[in-house]
Each structure stands twice: as structure tokens, then as C-alpha cells.
Design a protein around this motif. Structure first.
Motif, mmCIF file in Angstrom:
data_model
loop_
_atom_site.group_PDB
_atom_site.id
_atom_site.type_symbol
_atom_site.label_atom_id
_atom_site.label_comp_id
_atom_site.label_asym_id
_atom_site.label_seq_id
_atom_site.Cartn_x
_atom_site.Cartn_y
_atom_site.Cartn_z
ATOM 1 N N ARG A 192 38.297 38.134 31.841
ATOM 2 C CA ARG A 192 36.949 38.611 32.104
ATOM 3 C C ARG A 192 36.615 38.277 33.555
ATOM 4 N N VAL A 193 36.672 39.288 34.407
ATOM 5 C CA VAL A 193 36.582 39.086 35.849
ATOM 6 C C VAL A 193 35.130 39.150 36.307
ATOM 7 N N GLY A 194 34.763 38.241 37.205
ATOM 8 C CA GLY A 194 33.431 38.220 37.798
ATOM 9 C C GLY A 194 33.473 38.766 39.217
ATOM 10 N N GLN A 195 33.238 37.916 40.183
ATOM 11 C CA GLN A 195 33.256 38.347 41.587
ATOM 12 C C GLN A 195 34.660 38.736 42.018
ATOM 13 N N ILE A 196 34.751 39.806 42.822
ATOM 14 C CA ILE A 196 36.030 40.295 43.319
ATOM 15 C C ILE A 196 35.926 40.477 44.827
ATOM 16 N N SER A 197 36.919 39.976 45.544
ATOM 17 C CA SER A 197 36.962 40.142 46.993
ATOM 18 C C SER A 197 38.323 40.690 47.386
ATOM 19 N N LEU A 198 38.327 41.891 47.925
ATOM 20 C CA LEU A 198 39.552 42.576 48.315
ATOM 21 C C LEU A 198 39.702 42.503 49.822
ATOM 22 N N ARG A 199 40.813 41.966 50.283
ATOM 23 C CA ARG A 199 41.054 41.833 51.723
ATOM 24 C C ARG A 199 42.188 42.744 52.142
ATOM 25 N N LEU A 200 41.901 43.654 53.061
ATOM 26 C CA LEU A 200 42.912 44.557 53.574
ATOM 27 C C LEU A 200 43.728 43.859 54.657
ATOM 28 N N PRO A 201 44.985 44.224 54.814
ATOM 29 C CA PRO A 201 45.847 43.551 55.799
ATOM 30 C C PRO A 201 45.399 43.822 57.230
ATOM 31 N N LYS A 202 45.591 42.825 58.095
ATOM 32 C CA LYS A 202 45.389 43.031 59.524
ATOM 33 C C LYS A 202 46.601 43.722 60.139
ATOM 34 N N GLN A 203 47.778 43.387 59.588
ATOM 35 C CA GLN A 203 49.025 43.946 60.088
ATOM 36 C C GLN A 203 49.739 44.674 58.958
ATOM 37 N N ALA A 204 50.610 45.605 59.342
ATOM 38 C CA ALA A 204 51.283 46.434 58.347
ATOM 39 C C ALA A 204 52.191 45.615 57.436
ATOM 40 N N GLU A 205 52.675 44.464 57.928
ATOM 41 C CA GLU A 205 53.608 43.672 57.139
ATOM 42 C C GLU A 205 52.916 42.814 56.082
ATOM 43 N N GLU A 206 51.604 42.708 56.168
ATOM 44 C CA GLU A 206 50.873 41.853 55.241
ATOM 45 C C GLU A 206 50.574 42.574 53.933
ATOM 46 N N PRO A 207 50.537 41.832 52.837
ATOM 47 C CA PRO A 207 50.147 42.461 51.566
ATOM 48 C C PRO A 207 48.626 42.596 51.476
ATOM 49 N N LEU A 208 48.194 43.392 50.555
ATOM 50 C CA LEU A 208 46.771 43.499 50.248
ATOM 51 C C LEU A 208 46.444 42.380 49.254
ATOM 52 N N ARG A 209 45.416 41.601 49.562
ATOM 53 C CA ARG A 209 45.102 40.429 48.739
ATOM 54 C C ARG A 209 43.762 40.619 48.029
ATOM 55 N N ILE A 210 43.758 40.318 46.752
ATOM 56 C CA ILE A 210 42.529 40.372 45.961
ATOM 57 C C ILE A 210 42.287 38.996 45.360
ATOM 58 N N GLN A 211 41.151 38.410 45.686
ATOM 59 C CA GLN A 211 40.729 37.153 45.080
ATOM 60 C C GLN A 211 39.607 37.444 44.090
ATOM 61 N N TYR A 212 39.651 36.756 42.967
ATOM 62 C CA TYR A 212 38.605 36.985 41.978
ATOM 63 C C TYR A 212 38.264 35.704 41.252
ATOM 64 N N LEU A 213 37.049 35.671 40.732
ATOM 65 C CA LEU A 213 36.567 34.552 39.931
ATOM 66 C C LEU A 213 36.453 34.985 38.484
ATOM 67 N N GLU A 214 36.589 34.036 37.583
ATOM 68 C CA GLU A 214 36.276 34.335 36.192
ATOM 69 C C GLU A 214 34.788 34.658 36.079
ATOM 70 N N PHE A 215 34.407 35.286 34.985
ATOM 71 C CA PHE A 215 33.012 35.689 34.825
ATOM 72 C C PHE A 215 32.080 34.477 34.874
ATOM 73 N N ASP A 216 32.510 33.353 34.332
ATOM 74 C CA ASP A 216 31.720 32.131 34.368
ATOM 75 C C ASP A 216 32.605 31.031 34.959
ATOM 76 N N PRO A 217 32.785 31.023 36.298
ATOM 77 C CA PRO A 217 33.752 30.108 36.921
ATOM 78 C C PRO A 217 33.262 28.665 36.898
ATOM 79 N N PRO A 218 34.190 27.700 36.921
ATOM 80 C CA PRO A 218 33.792 26.289 36.950
ATOM 81 C C PRO A 218 33.086 25.898 38.239
ATOM 82 N N HIS A 219 33.402 26.586 39.338
ATOM 83 C CA HIS A 219 32.701 26.377 40.599
ATOM 84 C C HIS A 219 32.957 27.591 41.494
#
Length: 382
Positions: free
Chosen positions: A262-289
Motif C-alpha cells: 500500500r504505497v503512500g508518497q511517491i518521488s520519481l527522479r529522472l536521471p541527470k546522465q544517460a547512464e543513470e537509472p530512473l529511481r523511484i522512492q516511495y513510502l508506505e501509506f502509514d510510514p513509521p517516519h
């Protein structure tokens, strides 16, 4: 006795020299304790939206952000969708050497006005806290190195302060925790200085030791080895430009990887360089912090998941290390923790003031004693 005098001299010397800097770090740190809720309140008109109609999907939001980036002559860096359904989506654009933050209404597909009220102020406060606003002089982090050294000295002040105030009777509760208001002058100042220091000692030590994690690579590496956290492996990319990415497929890969969560906040970061992967950070719906992030890295050229690190699956040591900033601010322990860390930071100016007052009073007494001795010596020779 000689050892006590040595540590006393070391304590007051560091206190009256580096104390002003530590007091400045304490005040700025306290100001940032509730930075996020303050900014949310100041910018509620732009960061809050009315829920009406169907909410845009993340691929649609990213497409809208990229269209706006082309119009601005900028690049999309991060897209953050908060957990709350009535919150606007935060988009960070890279424009030359600077950054631009905009807020998108996910229901109307319109950009909100404002949203950054107070952010410049807190940027300056953070820069003072981390590098004295002289972060880079001649290409080197001069101010930051000074602050880092001050944090090390704070650990020393805490340790020597505890040694010097150790009472003759360990079980004497009043000596540890009660300010003796019957005392006057330097005696009262010492009691105030020592007792309040006892209360905030573990908090100041926590602030200093967690702050050092971001200051010195050897220190962070040591903690990571102690926690059994392996070095972060860099994912290998095909090296194709990001324009080859199919956002819908990338997002589908993310949804499939988190289908049982159950996903809450989502933050998608696009690469600065072509060699970098696309990174997605997310919090649970009710995260501990607020920093209990799980992270997924995806190859944008073929939508393959390269790695998926869930916060809940981390070891205790790894969870603590990944939450170090939250621990440093006190947010890891909830509102109570933030308040306590803020109060301990505000105690640093008090220590500087009382320390200086005791120092000046001591020098005044020594000068009077020296004058009396000189007068007595003069009278004896007459």
C-alpha cells in the motif's frame, strides 16, 4: 587534581572559542526542526488542491511536466506525489545551474501559483547550519569543514562536561537534576549550566554523532561496516538517452513491483546522465517516519527493474543508517523527538552565555586576588 584541572582548562577553552559557532549551529538547527510543516502552512494556497474529477495518472503528470520543461528551457529532475489526495504534485526542474520548483494540480492539469514562500529563508538557514554561508571558497568546502570540526569538538565538550560535573555521590539526585536556586553568582551559573547540561547531554551527543555521518566518509563507512551494510552497487545502464524511455512502461514496472504494498508518497527522479537509472522512492501509506523510503531503480530504456530495496526488509542497522537525517532532526521519534531535539539545540546558546559569564567572573575574582597580593607585597616592603 591535575587531571581535573587539565580537562577543566580544555573544556572552557573550547567553550569560549568554538562556543559561539556551536550556538549558531544550535539556533539554526532548531529553526529547521519544523521546517516542513512551516512551509506547508505558509504555502497551503498552492500546495493544497480541491479534489474534483479524476486524478491524473503518474505517466500523465510526467508528460505534463516534460511539456512544461520544454517551454521553460529546463529539464525535469524529480516528480513527487504526496500521500494526501488533496495535495499538489511537486515538480523540480533543473534550469542551468539553478533549480525551479512548481506545483501541479493533478485534477485540473494546471500549474499552481507560488508554493515556494519561505523556502529561500530556510535555504539560507540550512547553509549557515552546514557551511556558514561560505560553503565554497576557492572550490573547497571551507565553511563545511569548519562546522564538521565544531561537531567533533561538541562531542569533546559533552564528554569533558560530564566528567567535570560528576558529583561526589553518584546517587545524589539533586546534584544531577535540580538547579540550586539558593546559590548566587558563579555558583548559581555553574548549577544552571551543569544541570541543564545533564538533561540535554544525550540529545546533544545524538545530534553531534548523527551529524558527523554526513561530514566524514571514514565515519559513515565505519558505521556502515558496524551495521553490516554492504557498499551500494552501481547499476549498469545501456547508455541510451532518456528520451528512449516509455514512461507508461516504466510506471507499469513500478506498479507491478509494488502490487502487494500500500504505497503512500511517491518521488520519481529522472536521471541527470544517460547512464543513470530512473529511481523511484516511495513510502508506505502509514510510514513509521518521514524518511522510511523504499527504493526501486529501473532502466528507462527497457523498463527492467534493476533493484528493489524495501525499507521493511532492511536490517535494523541499515534502517537506522538510511534514516540518519530523520534521526538527526528528531523526526524519527515523532513530534516529541523533534521538540526535544529543538530544545537541546536551543540550549547551546545558554551554555555559551553561562560559560562566558563564569569565565568573566572567574577572571574578575583572579584579578582582585592578584591586586590584593600585590598590595600586600608592596606593604611588606615598606
Amino acid at each position: 587534581m591535575a587531571k581535573s584541572r587539565f580537562w577543566f582548562q580544555a573544556h572552557w577553552l573550547v567553550g569560549i572559542t568554538v562556543g559561539v559557532l556551536l550556538a549558531l549551529m544550535g539556533v539554526t538547527g532548531a529553526m529547521m526542526s519544523f521546517q516542513d510543516p512551516i512551509l506547508e502552512a505558509l504555502n497551503a494556497d498552492a500546495r493544497k488542491v480541491t479534489m474534483a474529477g479524476e486524478r491524473l495518472s503518474m505517466p500523465d503528470i510526467i508528460e505534463r511536466a516534460q511539456t512544461e520543461a520544454q517551454r521553460m528551457g529546463a529539464r525535469v529532475r524529480t516528480v513527487t506525489a504526496p500521500q494526501s489526495a488533496d495535495s499538489a504534485v511537486r515538480v523540480l526542474f533543473l534550469s542551468g545551474p539553478g533549480e525551479i520548483v512548481r506545483y501541479l494540480n493533478p485534477y485540473t492539469d494546471e500549474w499552481q501559483r507560488g508554493g515556494a514562500r519561505g523556502e529561500k529563508f530556510f535555504e539560507i538557514v540550512e547553509e549557515i547550519h552546514r557551511g556558514l554561508v561560505t560553503d565554497r571558497i576557492g572550490g573547497k568546502y571551507v565553511g563545511r569543514r569548519v562546522v564538521d570540526a565544531a561537531a567533533v569538538l561538541l562531542v569533546g565538550l559533552v564528554a569533558t562536561g560530564l566528567y567535570l560535573r560528576w558529583p561526589r555521590r553518584l546517587t545524589n539526585f539533586r546534584a544531577w537534576f535540580v538547579v540550586d536556586r539558593r546559590l548566587k553568582g558563579r555558583g548559581f551559573l555553574y548549577s544552571l549550566h551543569a544541570v541543564i547540561g545533564t538533561y540535554v547531554l544525550p540529545l546533544l551527543l545524538l545530534s553531534a554523532l548523527t551529524g558527523l555521518y554526513f561530514a566524514y566518509d571514514w565515519y559513515s563507512s565505519l558505521l556502515e561496516r558496524m551495521a553490516g551494510v554492504p557498499p551500494v552497487a552501481e547499476e549498469q545502464m545501456a547508455g541510451k538517452p532518456l528520451v528512449a524511455a516509455d514512461v507508461a512502461k516504466v510506471w507499469s514496472a513500478f506498479e507491478q513491483a509494488t502490487s502487494h504494498e500500500r504505497v503512500g508518497q511517491i518521488s520519481l527522479r529522472l536521471p541527470k546522465q544517460a547512464e543513470e537509472p530512473l529511481r523511484i522512492q516511495y513510502l508506505e501509506f502509514d510510514p513509521p517516519h518521514a524518511t522510511a523510503f523504499s527504493t526501486i531503480k529501473i532502466d528507462p530504456t527497457n523498463s527492467q527493474v534493476l533493484s528493489h530495496v524495501r525499507y521493511a526488509d532492511k536490517s535494523t542497522g541499515a534502517r537506522l543508517l538510511s534514516s540518519m537525517l530523520s534521526i538527526h532532526k528528531g523526526a524519527y521519534f515523532g513530534v516529541v523527538g523533534s521538540v526535544l531535539l529543538m530544545l537541546s539545540s536551543l540550549a547551546l546558546p545558554l551554555f555559551v552565555i553561562t560559560g562566558w559569564m563564569m569565565y568573566v567572573d572567574r577572571r574578575r575574582v583572579e584579578e582582585r586576588q592578584r591586586a590584593r597580593k600585590q598590595k600586600a607585597a608592596s606593604a611588606a616592603t615598606v
